[in-house]
Design a protein around this motif. Structure first.
Motif, PDB file in Angstrom:
ATOM      1  N   GLY A 143     -11.667   2.214   8.683  1.00 15.25           N
ATOM      2  CA  GLY A 143     -12.201   2.325   7.350  1.00 15.25           C
ATOM      3  C   GLY A 143     -10.929   3.146   6.857  1.00 15.25           C
ATOM      4  N   GLY A 144      -9.647   3.256   7.205  1.00 15.30           N
ATOM      5  CA  GLY A 144      -8.748   4.049   6.522  1.00 15.30           C
ATOM      6  C   GLY A 144      -8.132   5.281   7.104  1.00 15.30           C
ATOM      7  N   GLY A 145      -7.092   6.271   6.648  1.00 17.02           N
ATOM      8  CA  GLY A 145      -6.892   7.284   7.669  1.00 17.02           C
ATOM      9  C   GLY A 145      -6.387   7.172   9.263  1.00 17.02           C
ATOM     10  N   CYS A 146      -6.229   8.114  10.105  1.00 21.96           N
ATOM     11  CA  CYS A 146      -5.977   8.338  10.966  1.00 21.96           C
ATOM     12  C   CYS A 146      -6.376   9.513  11.888  1.00 21.96           C
ATOM     13  CB  CYS A 146      -4.892   7.731  11.290  1.00 21.96           C
ATOM     14  SG  CYS A 146      -3.390   8.807  10.135  1.00 21.96           S
ATOM     15  N   ASP A 147      -6.803   9.650  13.540  1.00 25.39           N
ATOM     16  CA  ASP A 147      -6.447  10.079  14.151  1.00 25.39           C
ATOM     17  C   ASP A 147      -5.078  10.979  14.372  1.00 25.39           C
ATOM     18  OD1 ASP A 147      -9.142  10.643  14.581  1.00 25.39           O
ATOM     19  OD2 ASP A 147      -9.751   8.848  16.062  1.00 25.39           O
TER      20      ASP A 147
END
Length: 199
Positions: A143-147
């Motif tokens: 869904g997008g973004g990152c850890d």
């Protein structure tokens, strides 16, 4: 592992207002002095000169004192406006924090090896804390973004000690809250903050 190392890697789960940005090419590595150290030195020197002037020219000293107080009021007003504008740019994140690094999720994608400028507002007084952080691991999220897992690259010893003390105080607050909730009647408990742990 020594006691100092254990303190460095002691971790807490917390919610902090923070912001991240990429460090620009050629940007100085060292962060600007915290707590307006330069302005504090100028203010100290002004007070010394005003006190000295009181012995030789009281009227001039009084004028300088009034001008200094007026300027101080203007600066405080401007700083308040700037602080409100800056806080609007901070976003609340759930983080896992130690004195050596931080883990969090972001909407923007960063690559491993990148150097970021990290700013945090630490409770309870929203103390502004800025430092550099290196991305040691970046995992894309569905869904997008990152850890992200960040290492506090080149952190100054005094800044690391500041974080150690903050983490220990925060953990004490969490434990106190958990004790209070255990003493409450059933049904009145709220969700307690996660306890600290070590790597």
């Amino acid at each position: 592992m020594s006691g100092q190392d254990r303190r460095r890697f002691f971790r807490i789960d917390d919610r902090l207002h923070l912001r991240l940005r990429r460090v620009l090419a050629g940007e100085p590595v060292d962060a600007a002095p915290r707590d307006n150290e330069v302005m504090q030195e100028i203010d100290r020197r002004l007070k010394v000169l005003i006190n000295a002037a009181r012995l030789q020219a009281p009227a001039v000293a009084e004028l300088a004192e009034l001008l200094h107080r007026k300027l101080d009021h203007v600066v405080q007003t401007l700083e308040l406006s700037e602080e409100l504008a800056q806080r609007a740019a901070f976003r609340e994140h759930t983080v896992n924090l130690s004195a050596s690094g931080i883990a969090l999720s972001t909407a923007e994608i960063y690559e491993s090896g990148e150097t970021l400028a990290l700013e945090m507002l630490l409770p309870p007084n929203a103390t502004h804390f800025a430092l550099r952080a290196r991305v040691v691991k970046s995992t894309p999220r569905d869904g997008g973004g990152c850890d992200l897992k960040l290492d506090f690259a080149g952190i100054r010893p005094e800044d690391q000690e500041f974080l150690v003390q903050y983490i220990l105080r925060r953990q004490g607050q969490f434990l106190q809250r958990m004790r209070e909730e255990r003493e409450q009647p059933p049904g009145l408990h709220s969700a307690a903050a996660n306890p600290a742990r070590t790597k």
